[in-house]
Design a protein around this motif. Structure first.
Motif, mmCIF file in Angstrom:
data_model
loop_
_atom_site.group_PDB
_atom_site.id
_atom_site.type_symbol
_atom_site.label_atom_id
_atom_site.label_comp_id
_atom_site.label_asym_id
_atom_site.label_seq_id
_atom_site.Cartn_x
_atom_site.Cartn_y
_atom_site.Cartn_z
ATOM 1 N N GLU A 129 45.234 35.291 37.184
ATOM 2 C CA GLU A 129 44.430 36.383 37.739
ATOM 3 C C GLU A 129 45.263 37.655 37.882
ATOM 4 O OE1 GLU A 129 41.486 37.266 41.524
ATOM 5 O OE2 GLU A 129 43.384 36.249 41.879
ATOM 6 N N ASN A 130 46.482 37.520 38.388
ATOM 7 C CA ASN A 130 47.354 38.687 38.547
ATOM 8 C C ASN A 130 47.623 39.362 37.212
ATOM 9 O OD1 ASN A 130 47.603 38.260 41.329
ATOM 10 N ND2 ASN A 130 49.344 36.884 41.065
ATOM 11 N N THR A 173 37.434 40.626 37.427
ATOM 12 C CA THR A 173 37.954 39.308 37.078
ATOM 13 C C THR A 173 38.204 38.537 38.360
ATOM 14 O OG1 THR A 173 39.646 38.082 35.836
ATOM 15 C CG2 THR A 173 40.387 40.031 37.040
ATOM 16 N N GLY A 174 38.053 37.234 38.307
ATOM 17 C CA GLY A 174 38.215 36.437 39.517
ATOM 18 C C GLY A 174 38.628 35.016 39.211
ATOM 19 N N ILE A 175 38.760 34.229 40.274
ATOM 20 C CA ILE A 175 39.171 32.839 40.129
ATOM 21 C C ILE A 175 38.154 31.919 40.787
ATOM 22 C CG2 ILE A 175 41.610 33.457 40.103
ATOM 23 C CD1 ILE A 175 41.795 32.463 43.000
ATOM 24 N N PHE A 211 45.279 29.367 37.793
ATOM 25 C CA PHE A 211 44.359 30.501 37.931
ATOM 26 C C PHE A 211 44.909 31.651 38.769
ATOM 27 C CE2 PHE A 211 43.035 26.820 40.499
ATOM 28 C CZ PHE A 211 43.232 27.294 41.789
ATOM 29 N N ASP A 212 45.713 31.358 39.796
ATOM 30 C CA ASP A 212 46.247 32.441 40.630
ATOM 31 C C ASP A 212 47.171 33.353 39.831
ATOM 32 O OD1 ASP A 212 45.059 32.034 43.183
ATOM 33 O OD2 ASP A 212 46.323 30.284 43.479
ATOM 34 N N ASN A 216 39.543 30.675 35.613
ATOM 35 C CA ASN A 216 39.402 32.133 35.732
ATOM 36 C C ASN A 216 38.171 32.616 34.988
ATOM 37 O OD1 ASN A 216 42.450 31.431 35.725
ATOM 38 N ND2 ASN A 216 42.396 33.462 36.651
ATOM 39 N N ASN A 268 37.920 45.153 41.156
ATOM 40 C CA ASN A 268 38.941 44.354 41.840
ATOM 41 C C ASN A 268 39.713 45.281 42.768
ATOM 42 O OD1 ASN A 268 38.596 42.618 39.174
ATOM 43 N ND2 ASN A 268 39.599 41.320 40.702
#
Length: 287
Positions: A243-244, A162-164, A239-240, A131, A255
């Protein structure tokens, strides 16, 4: 690879002690210490071509970039322990997911992995999944908008995205966002339309809806991002889920798809319309 890239906490502690001893030992002692280090499974040559030796900071950098991992830690953060359901059993079990991990501790570890694109070399970013968090530098601001934006702070800086990276933080974080084009970076596209840059077709295929900016605008955008943004990264495989949690906690205004926070809702809606309206205009021009 001659050795290994995963070590227990006790092995890592022993490595640090031995490396420190090696730095002050004479040549005969150094040879003996090197053998003890290799017996643990650590060969610095597995990770670097450096021939002038290494010290503790080099070892810690390997952990920081995710090239070696400490078993029992999540990216160098100790897993918290929770009591078992049976009260009579005093044993504790380790938690290995971000669902039960204290997000505050995760953010502390993020802060250790700070990357400034106009100063740092990209080789400090690991070629692994994970992340990332994008922040504005102090005194830097987003392009002006008719809608007010409330920004959350992380490490003393305002968070915007923010991202993955499902495969590579280096390729996704740095190269696509800071050196690529808007056709492969939603972050770049959002910033570009806020600056008022005109979107053009990314591909020669007339059926493609992918867009980017022209070379001049892409270059200006890259310069602005390199001067005004800071990136934090955290190698990990969850990472998923993370991320949330980061979106819920930090409410990054750029986002769009997963951000349901009522704060900045009008800004996000307007940003989405800017991107979609420009895409529609381009498609109309093609017909």
């Amino acid at each position: 690879m001659k050795g290994k890239n995963q070590f227990s906490k006790s092995e890592f502690k022993q490595l640090k002690i031995l490396i420190k001893e090696k730095q002050t030992a004479d040549k005969t002692e150094q040879k003996s210490i090197r053998n003890r280090i290799r017996k643990i499974g650590f060969y610095f040559s597995d990770f670097s071509n450096k021939k002038k030796g290494y010290d503790i900071s080099d070892l810690e950098q390997l952990v920081k970039t995710g090239q070696i991992k400490i078993v029992g830690l999540i990216n160098n953060i100790e897993k918290p322990k929770i009591a078992t359901k049976q009260k009579e059993n005093s044993k504790q079990t380790e938690v290995n997911t971000f669902n039960k991990l204290n997000l505050t501790k995760v953010l502390v570890n993020f802060a250790k992995n700070r990357f400034e694109p106009n100063k740092d070399l990209e080789n400090v970013i690991p070629d692994t999944c994970g992340n990332y968090i994008i922040c504005l530098k102090k005194q830097s601001k987003l392009p002006k908008s008719e809608y007010k934006v409330e920004l959350q702070s992380f490490d003393g800086l305002n968070v915007i995205y923010t991202g993955i990276a499902g495969k590579s933080l280096k390729k996704r974080d740095y190269r696509q966002h800071f050196k690529g084009n808007a056709g492969s970076s939603t972050l770049r596209k959002s910033l570009g339309v806020l600056f008022g840059y005109k979107l053009i077709p990314r591909d020669k295929n007339p059926e493609s809806r992918k867009t980017k900016f022209d070379l001049k605008d892409e270059s200006k955008l890259s310069d602005w991002m390199n001067l005004n943004l800071v990136m934090y990264f955290l190698p990990n495989s969850d990472f998923d889920d993370l991320e949330n949690k980061l979106i819920d906690r930090l409410n990054p205004p750029l986002n769009l798809s997963k951000n349901k926070n009522l704060i900045n809702e009008s800004f996000r809606k307007n940003l989405s319309e800017l991107r979609n309206n420009r895409n529609n205009n381009i498609l109309k021009q093609r017909i």
